[in-house]
Design a protein around this motif. Structure first.
Motif, mmCIF file in Angstrom:
data_model
loop_
_atom_site.group_PDB
_atom_site.id
_atom_site.type_symbol
_atom_site.label_atom_id
_atom_site.label_comp_id
_atom_site.label_asym_id
_atom_site.label_seq_id
_atom_site.Cartn_x
_atom_site.Cartn_y
_atom_site.Cartn_z
ATOM 1 N N VAL A 1 11.214 -20.371 8.440
ATOM 2 C CA VAL A 1 10.471 -19.459 8.425
ATOM 3 C C VAL A 1 10.346 -18.560 7.181
ATOM 4 C CG1 VAL A 1 12.162 -17.741 9.612
ATOM 5 C CG2 VAL A 1 9.510 -17.533 9.855
ATOM 6 N N ILE A 2 9.139 -18.145 6.630
ATOM 7 C CA ILE A 2 9.078 -17.388 5.654
ATOM 8 C C ILE A 2 8.303 -16.219 6.094
ATOM 9 C CG2 ILE A 2 7.843 -17.201 3.368
ATOM 10 C CD1 ILE A 2 8.008 -20.439 3.123
ATOM 11 N N ILE A 3 8.632 -15.166 5.186
ATOM 12 C CA ILE A 3 8.224 -13.857 5.192
ATOM 13 C C ILE A 3 7.654 -13.464 4.100
ATOM 14 C CG2 ILE A 3 8.863 -11.173 5.370
ATOM 15 C CD1 ILE A 3 10.493 -11.621 7.665
ATOM 16 N N LEU A 4 6.558 -12.942 3.875
ATOM 17 C CA LEU A 4 5.658 -12.298 2.678
ATOM 18 C C LEU A 4 5.674 -10.751 3.068
ATOM 19 C CD1 LEU A 4 4.370 -12.374 -0.057
ATOM 20 C CD2 LEU A 4 2.177 -12.668 0.876
ATOM 21 N N ASN A 5 6.678 -10.161 2.111
ATOM 22 C CA ASN A 5 6.994 -8.681 2.451
ATOM 23 C C ASN A 5 6.372 -7.798 1.414
ATOM 24 O OD1 ASN A 5 8.031 -6.382 3.374
ATOM 25 N ND2 ASN A 5 9.804 -6.380 2.097
ATOM 26 N N LYS A 6 6.226 -6.569 1.724
ATOM 27 C CA LYS A 6 5.538 -5.451 0.765
ATOM 28 C C LYS A 6 4.204 -5.625 0.764
ATOM 29 C CE LYS A 6 9.956 -4.924 -1.660
ATOM 30 N NZ LYS A 6 10.573 -4.606 -2.940
ATOM 31 N N MET A 7 3.427 -6.049 1.790
ATOM 32 C CA MET A 7 2.027 -6.457 1.862
ATOM 33 C C MET A 7 1.182 -5.021 1.654
ATOM 34 S SD MET A 7 1.309 -9.345 2.492
ATOM 35 C CE MET A 7 -0.516 -9.201 2.966
ATOM 36 N N ASP A 8 2.006 -3.646 1.833
ATOM 37 C CA ASP A 8 1.301 -2.358 1.625
ATOM 38 C C ASP A 8 1.050 -2.589 -0.122
ATOM 39 O OD1 ASP A 8 4.361 -2.272 1.719
ATOM 40 O OD2 ASP A 8 4.054 -0.735 0.510
ATOM 41 N N LEU A 9 1.646 -3.100 -0.793
ATOM 42 C CA LEU A 9 1.713 -3.064 -2.271
ATOM 43 C C LEU A 9 0.270 -4.198 -2.963
ATOM 44 C CD1 LEU A 9 5.209 -2.965 -3.369
ATOM 45 C CD2 LEU A 9 3.514 -1.152 -3.425
ATOM 46 N N MET A 10 -0.208 -4.944 -1.874
ATOM 47 C CA MET A 10 -1.210 -5.865 -2.079
ATOM 48 C C MET A 10 -2.419 -5.295 -3.004
ATOM 49 S SD MET A 10 -1.339 -9.122 -1.916
ATOM 50 C CE MET A 10 -1.040 -10.398 -0.674
ATOM 51 N N PRO A 11 -2.851 -3.963 -2.745
ATOM 52 C CA PRO A 11 -3.835 -3.557 -3.550
ATOM 53 C C PRO A 11 -3.502 -3.046 -5.088
ATOM 54 C CG PRO A 11 -3.708 -2.262 -1.252
ATOM 55 C CD PRO A 11 -2.545 -3.071 -1.665
ATOM 56 N N TYR A 12 -2.186 -3.141 -5.145
ATOM 57 C CA TYR A 12 -1.928 -2.722 -6.601
ATOM 58 C C TYR A 12 -1.429 -3.953 -7.533
ATOM 59 C CZ TYR A 12 -1.857 1.476 -3.668
ATOM 60 O OH TYR A 12 -2.165 2.318 -2.636
ATOM 61 N N ILE A 13 -1.380 -5.162 -6.962
ATOM 62 C CA ILE A 13 -0.938 -6.166 -7.586
ATOM 63 C C ILE A 13 -1.875 -7.438 -7.565
ATOM 64 C CG2 ILE A 13 1.276 -7.729 -7.757
ATOM 65 C CD1 ILE A 13 2.385 -5.081 -7.549
#
Ligand code: GTP
Ligand code: MG
Length: 214
Positions: A159-171
């Motif tokens: 299983v894979i997690i992609l974390n820190k989705m809240d930072l997507m708009p800045y990266i």
């Protein structure tokens, strides 16, 4: 003189890992080997899952770090049974370490054991701990190219997690490329997009993991 070292080490580790796996399986303990780069959010994810599942299932934690007990203290504060392993420079945990500390944990039948590996996307993938689930956590600030570079880690993930989705708009993170990299290695692995900061996406992962204990 015959020199064959690495093969023997790996063989010994594999044997111990199989013993650990049997031990966990007989007790319906879901052992989760949590692997990621330093700072990707291993401890944060474990803390969030504890918060969500602790009333339903017993949870114990092994914390692996080169040094310090910072992460173990965070778990201990929640009243969760935790053991810290300091590898003293070693870049990964191994099966013998897990066997050595298992007795120090309040492990019950039908529980989850999180094993937070040393922050590293390379070495931990080579050492079977006897876990039932390999959880690989990537995070948005690391960039979308990680599956292309650290192939064995993503290939072997259950299983894979992609974390820190809240930072997507800045990266500048190319989601399509990230998934292309994963699917080239591992066609069926489930991927959960979450943020430990906002809580986004966590319920779906918690449900997925909770179902593994039943
Ligand atoms: N913005 C944001 N920050 C996060 C998120 N998850 C974790 N962090 C932060 O990222 C930093 C590292 O998180 P940890 O959970 O300690 O990461 P780790 O993988 O356990 O780190 P090591 O044990 O040092 O390898 C901390 O400052 C967290 O607060 C997230 O979803 N969004
Ligand atoms: Mg940590």
């Amino acid at each position: 003189m015959e020199i064959k070292v690495l093969k023997n080490i790996m063989h010994a580790n594999q044997q111990l890992a199989e013993e650990n796996r049997k031990f966990f399986k007989e007790r319906n303990i879901v052992a989760v080997n949590v692997m990621a780069s330093p700072g990707a959010g291993k401890t944060s994810t474990i803390l969030k899952v504890i918060e969500a599942l602790r009333d339903k299932v017993n949870i114990c934690v092994v914390e692996g770090d080169i040094a310090s007990s910072i992460d173990a203290e965070k778990i201990d504060k929640l009243g969760i049974s935790v053991v810290q392993i300091n590898t003293g420079g070693g870049c990964h945990l191994d099966a013998n370490m897990i066997r050595t500390v298992a007795d120090d944990l309040k492990l019950e039948e039908n529980s989850i054991l999180f094993i937070e590996n040393v922050g590293n996307l390379v070495c931990p993938s080579s050492f079977d701990l006897g876990e039932g689930i390999k959880l690989v956590i990537a995070s948005v600030p690391e960039g979308h190219d990680k599956p292309f570079k650290y192939t064995s880690m993503f290939q072997e993930a259950d299983v894979i997690i992609l974390n820190k989705m809240d930072l997507m708009p800045y990266i500048d993170f190319d989601r399509d490329s990230f998934y292309k990299g994963i699917r080239a290695l591992n066609e069926t692995v489930p991927v959960f997009e979450i943020s430990c900061k906002t809580g986004e996406g966590l319920p779906a992962f918690v449900e997925w993991l909770g179902n593994k204990v039943k």
